[in-house]
Write an enzyme that holds these catalytic residues in place. Structure first.
Site, PDB file in Angstrom:
ATOM      1  N   SER A 195       0.700  -1.219   0.450  1.00  0.00           N
ATOM      2  CA  SER A 195      -0.178   0.370  -0.056  1.00  0.00           C
ATOM      3  C   SER A 195       1.179   1.141  -0.602  1.00  0.00           C
ATOM      4  CB  SER A 195      -1.384   0.185   1.244  1.00  0.00           C
ATOM      5  OG  SER A 195      -1.329   1.207   1.171  1.00  0.00           O
ATOM      6  N   GLY A 250      -0.634   1.848   9.970  1.00  0.00           N
ATOM      7  CA  GLY A 250       0.109   1.753  11.088  1.00  0.00           C
ATOM      8  C   GLY A 250      -0.713   1.335  12.243  1.00  0.00           C
ATOM      9  N   MET A 252     -11.570  -6.327   5.868  1.00  0.00           N
ATOM     10  CA  MET A 252     -10.609  -4.723   7.038  1.00  0.00           C
ATOM     11  C   MET A 252      -9.803  -5.425   7.974  1.00  0.00           C
ATOM     12  SD  MET A 252     -10.259  -2.544   4.862  1.00  0.00           S
ATOM     13  CE  MET A 252      -9.234  -1.603   5.913  1.00  0.00           C
ATOM     14  N   GLY A 276       1.118  -1.746   3.916  1.00  0.00           N
ATOM     15  CA  GLY A 276       1.271  -0.485   3.900  1.00  0.00           C
ATOM     16  C   GLY A 276       3.169   0.034   4.577  1.00  0.00           C
ATOM     17  N   ASP A 286      -6.537  -6.363   4.944  1.00  0.00           N
ATOM     18  CA  ASP A 286      -6.109  -4.771   4.821  1.00  0.00           C
ATOM     19  C   ASP A 286      -6.047  -4.313   6.095  1.00  0.00           C
ATOM     20  OD1 ASP A 286      -4.630  -2.545   4.139  1.00  0.00           O
ATOM     21  OD2 ASP A 286      -6.725  -1.741   2.833  1.00  0.00           O
ATOM     22  N   GLY A 287      -4.708  -3.877   6.172  1.00  0.00           N
ATOM     23  CA  GLY A 287      -4.465  -3.499   7.344  1.00  0.00           C
ATOM     24  C   GLY A 287      -4.286  -4.301   8.905  1.00  0.00           C
ATOM     25  N   HIS A 305      -1.443  -1.394  -4.015  1.00  0.00           N
ATOM     26  CA  HIS A 305      -2.461  -1.599  -3.769  1.00  0.00           C
ATOM     27  C   HIS A 305      -2.672   0.331  -3.966  1.00  0.00           C
ATOM     28  CE1 HIS A 305      -5.665  -2.287  -1.487  1.00  0.00           C
ATOM     29  NE2 HIS A 305      -5.664  -1.270  -0.018  1.00  0.00           N
ATOM     30  N   MET A 351      -9.152   8.239  -0.205  1.00  0.00           N
ATOM     31  CA  MET A 351      -9.970   8.453   0.742  1.00  0.00           C
ATOM     32  C   MET A 351     -10.522  10.090   0.510  1.00  0.00           C
ATOM     33  SD  MET A 351      -7.466   7.178   3.925  1.00  0.00           S
ATOM     34  CE  MET A 351      -6.633   4.962   4.166  1.00  0.00           C
ATOM     35  N   ASP A 386      -4.670   3.049  -1.469  1.00  0.00           N
ATOM     36  CA  ASP A 386      -6.052   4.260  -0.771  1.00  0.00           C
ATOM     37  C   ASP A 386      -6.561   4.888  -1.171  1.00  0.00           C
ATOM     38  OD1 ASP A 386      -5.767   2.046   0.795  1.00  0.00           O
ATOM     39  OD2 ASP A 386      -3.712   2.827   0.844  1.00  0.00           O
ATOM     40  N   HIS A 432      -8.337   1.009  -4.280  1.00  0.00           N
ATOM     41  CA  HIS A 432      -8.750   0.504  -2.726  1.00  0.00           C
ATOM     42  C   HIS A 432      -9.828   1.617  -2.744  1.00  0.00           C
ATOM     43  CE1 HIS A 432      -9.547  -0.630   1.732  1.00  0.00           C
ATOM     44  NE2 HIS A 432     -11.253  -0.057   1.106  1.00  0.00           N
ATOM     45  N   GLY A 482      -8.637   4.191   7.441  1.00  0.00           N
ATOM     46  CA  GLY A 482      -8.630   5.614   7.791  1.00  0.00           C
ATOM     47  C   GLY A 482      -6.626   5.666   7.513  1.00  0.00           C
ATOM     48  N   PHE A 483      -6.612   5.248   8.254  1.00  0.00           N
ATOM     49  CA  PHE A 483      -4.895   4.814   8.454  1.00  0.00           C
ATOM     50  C   PHE A 483      -3.835   3.926   8.399  1.00  0.00           C
ATOM     51  CE2 PHE A 483      -7.596   7.659  10.446  1.00  0.00           C
ATOM     52  CZ  PHE A 483      -7.129   9.242  10.321  1.00  0.00           C
ATOM     53  N   MET A 506     -12.563   4.128   0.023  1.00  0.00           N
ATOM     54  CA  MET A 506     -12.734   4.611   0.661  1.00  0.00           C
ATOM     55  C   MET A 506     -13.512   5.863   0.741  1.00  0.00           C
ATOM     56  SD  MET A 506      -9.418   3.003   3.441  1.00  0.00           S
ATOM     57  CE  MET A 506      -8.664   3.089   1.602  1.00  0.00           C
TER      58      MET A 506
HETATM   59  C1  DX5 Z   1      -6.347   1.887   6.220  1.00  0.00           C
HETATM   60  C2  DX5 Z   1      -5.552   1.474   3.847  1.00  0.00           C
HETATM   61  C3  DX5 Z   1      -4.728   0.739   4.400  1.00  0.00           C
HETATM   62  C4  DX5 Z   1      -3.183   1.309   5.200  1.00  0.00           C
HETATM   63  C5  DX5 Z   1      -2.470   0.071   5.424  1.00  0.00           C
HETATM   64  O1  DX5 Z   1      -7.542   2.155   5.951  1.00  0.00           O
HETATM   65  O2  DX5 Z   1      -6.732   0.650   3.812  1.00  0.00           O
HETATM   66  O3  DX5 Z   1      -4.200  -0.179   2.618  1.00  0.00           O
HETATM   67  O4  DX5 Z   1      -2.409   1.453   3.947  1.00  0.00           O
HETATM   68  O5  DX5 Z   1      -1.266  -0.053   6.096  1.00  0.00           O
HETATM   69  P1  DX5 Z   1      -0.631  -1.490   6.713  1.00  0.00           P
HETATM   70  O6  DX5 Z   1      -0.140  -1.790   6.445  1.00  0.00           O
HETATM   71  O7  DX5 Z   1       0.372  -0.126   7.285  1.00  0.00           O
HETATM   72  O8  DX5 Z   1      -2.260  -1.010   8.273  1.00  0.00           O
HETATM   73 ZN    ZN Z   2      -6.377   0.207   1.197  1.00  0.00          ZN
END
Ligand code: DX5
Ligand code: ZN
Length: 218
Positions: free
Chosen positions: A8, A143, A135, A195, A173-174, A31, A35, A33, A64, A140-141, A66
């Protein structure tokens, strides 16, 4: 089930996206994201950046979305040339129409479910999708900490998909890291978004390889 890794770019350096894509030549997807600061409390990028990325990398883009109105926007990502477009079940008002439009542009169509959204009510949509995204954090974020409570849902989804014929990929994902990826693979996931585990490493390609090995040997 072949393991696929989708780094990501949310955790990449946004000022150097072409270089960051080139740093993961061994990935299966990139990937992306999207948002909108409405469906999730964060704002990232949209169609113009995806259009630029398509020219900058030969990796297929795994977009993806969101966003609050995926029915309006998702077909445009497919039309641009994204390899896969994912819409959220919680946001779409017309998932059948939207998923069919995505496919009509030659992209893979995917449906995403937040951690608290059950999979069973969506069994009827399996014929409309190429991938189910479960998910493993609240979207949203990057890490965030992996949510183990999603593991039983991955198992349920795997059983539904197998009953259906086994062609649908299950993406997580996440919080996917070298510590958590094996649990996801054992539960039945086969496409892994990462990510911070990739772009937080000095050697991004080595991180992709390490994740792949951990998933494949789980
Ligand atoms: C979060 C995103 C993810 C994000 C995952 O809402 O959809 O794709 O980049 O990040 P990590 O792998 O750091 O949890
Ligand atoms: Zn994602």
């Amino acid at each position: 089930m072949a393991v696929q890794i989708s780094p990501s770019i949310l955790s990449a350096d946004f000022a150097r996206l072409a270089d960051e894509a080139a740093a993961v030549p061994n990935a299966d997807w990139l990937h992306v994201d999207v948002m909108d600061n409405h469906f999730v409390p964060n704002l990232t990028l949209g169609l113009p950046v995806v259009e630029a990325l398509l020219k900058a990398t030969s990796l297929p883009l795994d977009c993806h979305l969101m966003i609050e109105d995926p029915d309006r926007w998702a077909p445009l990502y497919a039309e641009l040339g994204a390899g896969s477009v994912t819409i959220h079940a919680e946001a779409s008002r017309a998932p059948v129409r939207t998923l069919r439009q995505i496919r009509s542009f030659g992209a893979r169509a995917a449906l995403a479910l937040n951690p608290g959204t059950a999979v069973e009510p969506y069994e009827g949509l399996l014929g409309e999708i190429d991938m189910l995204l479960l998910m493993t954090v609240e979207p949203g974020f990057g890490g965030q900490e992996f949510l183990d409570m999603v593991l039983p849902k991955i198992r349920i989804a795997r059983a539904l998909v197998e009953r259906y014929g086994g062609e649908i990929w299950i993406q997580v994902d996440g919080g996917v890291t070298t510590d958590t990826i094996a649990r996801c693979a054992e539960a039945g996931a086969d496409v892994f978004v990462a990510g911070s585990a990739v772009y937080g490493s000095a050697d991004r390609a080595a991180a992709v390889e390490e994740l792949r090995v951990k998933a494949a040997t789980a």
